[in-house]
Design a protein around this motif. Sequence first.
Motif, PDB file in Angstrom:
ATOM      1  N   ARG A 199      57.578 -65.978  -0.376  1.00  0.00           N
ATOM      2  CA  ARG A 199      58.293 -65.083   0.529  1.00  0.00           C
ATOM      3  C   ARG A 199      59.778 -64.987   0.145  1.00  0.00           C
ATOM      4  NH1 ARG A 199      56.604 -61.151   4.095  1.00  0.00           N
ATOM      5  NH2 ARG A 199      58.173 -60.878   5.708  1.00  0.00           N
ATOM      6  N   GLU A 200      60.385 -66.147  -0.132  1.00  0.00           N
ATOM      7  CA  GLU A 200      61.797 -66.137  -0.533  1.00  0.00           C
ATOM      8  C   GLU A 200      61.996 -65.280  -1.777  1.00  0.00           C
ATOM      9  OE1 GLU A 200      64.046 -70.285   0.405  1.00  0.00           O
ATOM     10  OE2 GLU A 200      62.160 -70.499  -0.652  1.00  0.00           O
ATOM     11  N   LEU A 201      61.112 -65.478  -2.738  1.00  0.00           N
ATOM     12  CA  LEU A 201      61.240 -64.741  -3.994  1.00  0.00           C
ATOM     13  C   LEU A 201      61.094 -63.237  -3.777  1.00  0.00           C
ATOM     14  CD1 LEU A 201      61.425 -64.630  -7.104  1.00  0.00           C
ATOM     15  CD2 LEU A 201      58.941 -64.831  -7.164  1.00  0.00           C
ATOM     16  N   THR A 202      60.081 -62.837  -3.034  1.00  0.00           N
ATOM     17  CA  THR A 202      59.850 -61.398  -2.887  1.00  0.00           C
ATOM     18  C   THR A 202      60.936 -60.749  -2.033  1.00  0.00           C
ATOM     19  OG1 THR A 202      58.357 -61.772  -1.000  1.00  0.00           O
ATOM     20  CG2 THR A 202      57.353 -61.597  -3.174  1.00  0.00           C
ATOM     21  N   GLU A 203      61.412 -61.468  -1.016  1.00  0.00           N
ATOM     22  CA  GLU A 203      62.472 -60.902  -0.181  1.00  0.00           C
ATOM     23  C   GLU A 203      63.761 -60.725  -0.974  1.00  0.00           C
ATOM     24  OE1 GLU A 203      62.450 -59.610   2.907  1.00  0.00           O
ATOM     25  OE2 GLU A 203      60.293 -59.837   2.638  1.00  0.00           O
ATOM     26  N   GLU A 204      64.112 -61.754  -1.716  1.00  0.00           N
ATOM     27  CA  GLU A 204      65.339 -61.712  -2.509  1.00  0.00           C
ATOM     28  C   GLU A 204      65.259 -60.600  -3.574  1.00  0.00           C
ATOM     29  OE1 GLU A 204      66.619 -65.489  -4.457  1.00  0.00           O
ATOM     30  OE2 GLU A 204      66.660 -64.256  -6.271  1.00  0.00           O
ATOM     31  N   THR A 205      64.125 -60.550  -4.267  1.00  0.00           N
ATOM     32  CA  THR A 205      63.986 -59.569  -5.341  1.00  0.00           C
ATOM     33  C   THR A 205      63.959 -58.146  -4.787  1.00  0.00           C
ATOM     34  OG1 THR A 205      62.678 -61.222  -6.512  1.00  0.00           O
ATOM     35  CG2 THR A 205      62.691 -59.004  -7.415  1.00  0.00           C
ATOM     36  N   ALA A 206      63.290 -57.975  -3.670  1.00  0.00           N
ATOM     37  CA  ALA A 206      63.218 -56.638  -3.070  1.00  0.00           C
ATOM     38  C   ALA A 206      64.604 -56.175  -2.618  1.00  0.00           C
ATOM     39  CB  ALA A 206      62.249 -56.644  -1.890  1.00  0.00           C
ATOM     40  N   ARG A 207      65.361 -57.113  -2.052  1.00  0.00           N
ATOM     41  CA  ARG A 207      66.705 -56.759  -1.592  1.00  0.00           C
ATOM     42  C   ARG A 207      67.579 -56.332  -2.775  1.00  0.00           C
ATOM     43  NH1 ARG A 207      70.985 -59.485  -1.784  1.00  0.00           N
ATOM     44  NH2 ARG A 207      69.983 -61.503  -2.154  1.00  0.00           N
ATOM     45  N   ILE A 208      67.524 -57.095  -3.855  1.00  0.00           N
ATOM     46  CA  ILE A 208      68.306 -56.764  -5.046  1.00  0.00           C
ATOM     47  C   ILE A 208      67.883 -55.408  -5.597  1.00  0.00           C
ATOM     48  CG2 ILE A 208      68.693 -57.411  -7.460  1.00  0.00           C
ATOM     49  CD1 ILE A 208      68.510 -60.364  -6.453  1.00  0.00           C
TER      50      ILE A 208
END
Length: 436
Positions: free
Chosen positions: A89-98
């Motif tokens: 979840r952390e990875l996908t949220e961070e990457t999506a935001r970027i």
Amino acid sequence: MTLRLFNTLTKTKDDFVPLDAKNVRMYVCGPTVYDFAHIGNARPVIVFDVLFRLLRHTYGDAHVTYVRNITDVDDKINARAAERGISIRELTEETARIYEEDVAALGNLPPSVTPRATEHIAQMIKIIEQLIAAGHAYAADGHVLFEVSSKADYGKLSRRSLDEMLAGARVEVAPYKKNPMDFVLWKPSEAALPGWDSPWGRGRPGWHIECSAMAGEYLGETFDIHGGGIDLQFPHHENEIAQSEGAHHGHPLAKVWMHNGFLQVEGEKMSKSLGNFFTIRDLLADWPGEVLRFNMLRTHYRQPIDFTVAGLKESWKMLERWYEVTEPLVDPAPDAAFFEALADDLNTPAAIASLHQADELALAGGLDFLGFSNVQMKLANKTEVDTVAIADAIAARNAARKNKDFKESDRIRDDLLAKGIVLKDGPGGTTWEVKR
RNA sequence: GGCCUCGUGGCGGAGUGGUGACGCAGCGGAUUGCAAAUCCGUGAACCCCGGUUCAAUUCCGGGCGUGGCCUCCA
């Protein structure tokens, strides 16, 4: 003005007639969020953003629905999260935001809907059930597979037959597959990996099903335009067609399929091993987003594009010159030549060329239409320098020039140049810009 | 190996069966104290070999070369 689009399905350029002019629908495959998006990923986003703008202009802002998904369930994501020791979840949220920040910096409008794969698992399961019921899919060994031989026209988008594909034969051979070309719709998940309850046990979706599910959810069984990179033509888009049409009684998924060409960097394939791999974020550190965008649109979307520093410099120069001309204008409007170029299968190079001939109003209108705002260019030119000190230096230099003390005036100019400031003496006085 | 794509002047890049866009760079000039910027002007191209045609860069065939997909690296 009639919009004409090249359709990969038919290999012809046809007049575009929407299924419903009150709701023109377009789907573009978005990113799998496991790492920074690179400049190659930016091309379809920019290209289809221009198409989105053109459709809105033609049919009205309220009558176009543009869906660009975010795929946040994928084995690459699982692997990367484990590697970095963070949650999926952390990875996908961070990457999506970027990703959202990056594409916004490139001047793209937000799509109408940005759905996430993990929020549409139920729709995926439903499609898979429909496919099984229709005889297009089978469960085997905890997996559900699409049976390619059940669909007579499988391969119609990429124009290859099952025989041809097998001739290449580098597909994964799995014991549970009836045919080597059968592809996974659903697969079992061990406890440590993301999984959802399904009629076939706890599992997770295959690669292609998320697009079928999200496109169907927001755009219906059949919609107008499906876009993406040419590299996705096979297998991704071919399989999307197979899934959606198989589940929907053979009704076509999209009327028009559009594919943008590939991108190279300095004449070579972009790859990490060649050291010419650029993320959007890397490039934004050195170049205004508008310059990256403009550089992309100088090549027709179906042509291969060679992304070069020389090209970026040229793009910057052209944009900057135009911005100087158009800055004071308030009510810009593109001219007919501009729209005719765009209407001809999104011929952005011809549209840009028309701007060279356009009057100031049409030039400003064209730039605005394509998503060029000048905001970042101004920032790139004015930030991180002491504007007051520069103004003082310019005043001192002009005083020296008035006294014909050219030794002093040149010293000031050279001094500023050493700090990266270039002076320009125009009829209206002296202006400056940051040297590149 | 199979399928597909693309091949235009130094560079980028449209387009067309017959008068060779456009931009950048270059060159010449104007302007400038000198530059830069700006303005005006200007030379230069259609991968190769056949075919169709009065005429091909443009259509057809072959070749060569680039790149992609066939491997969940866009």
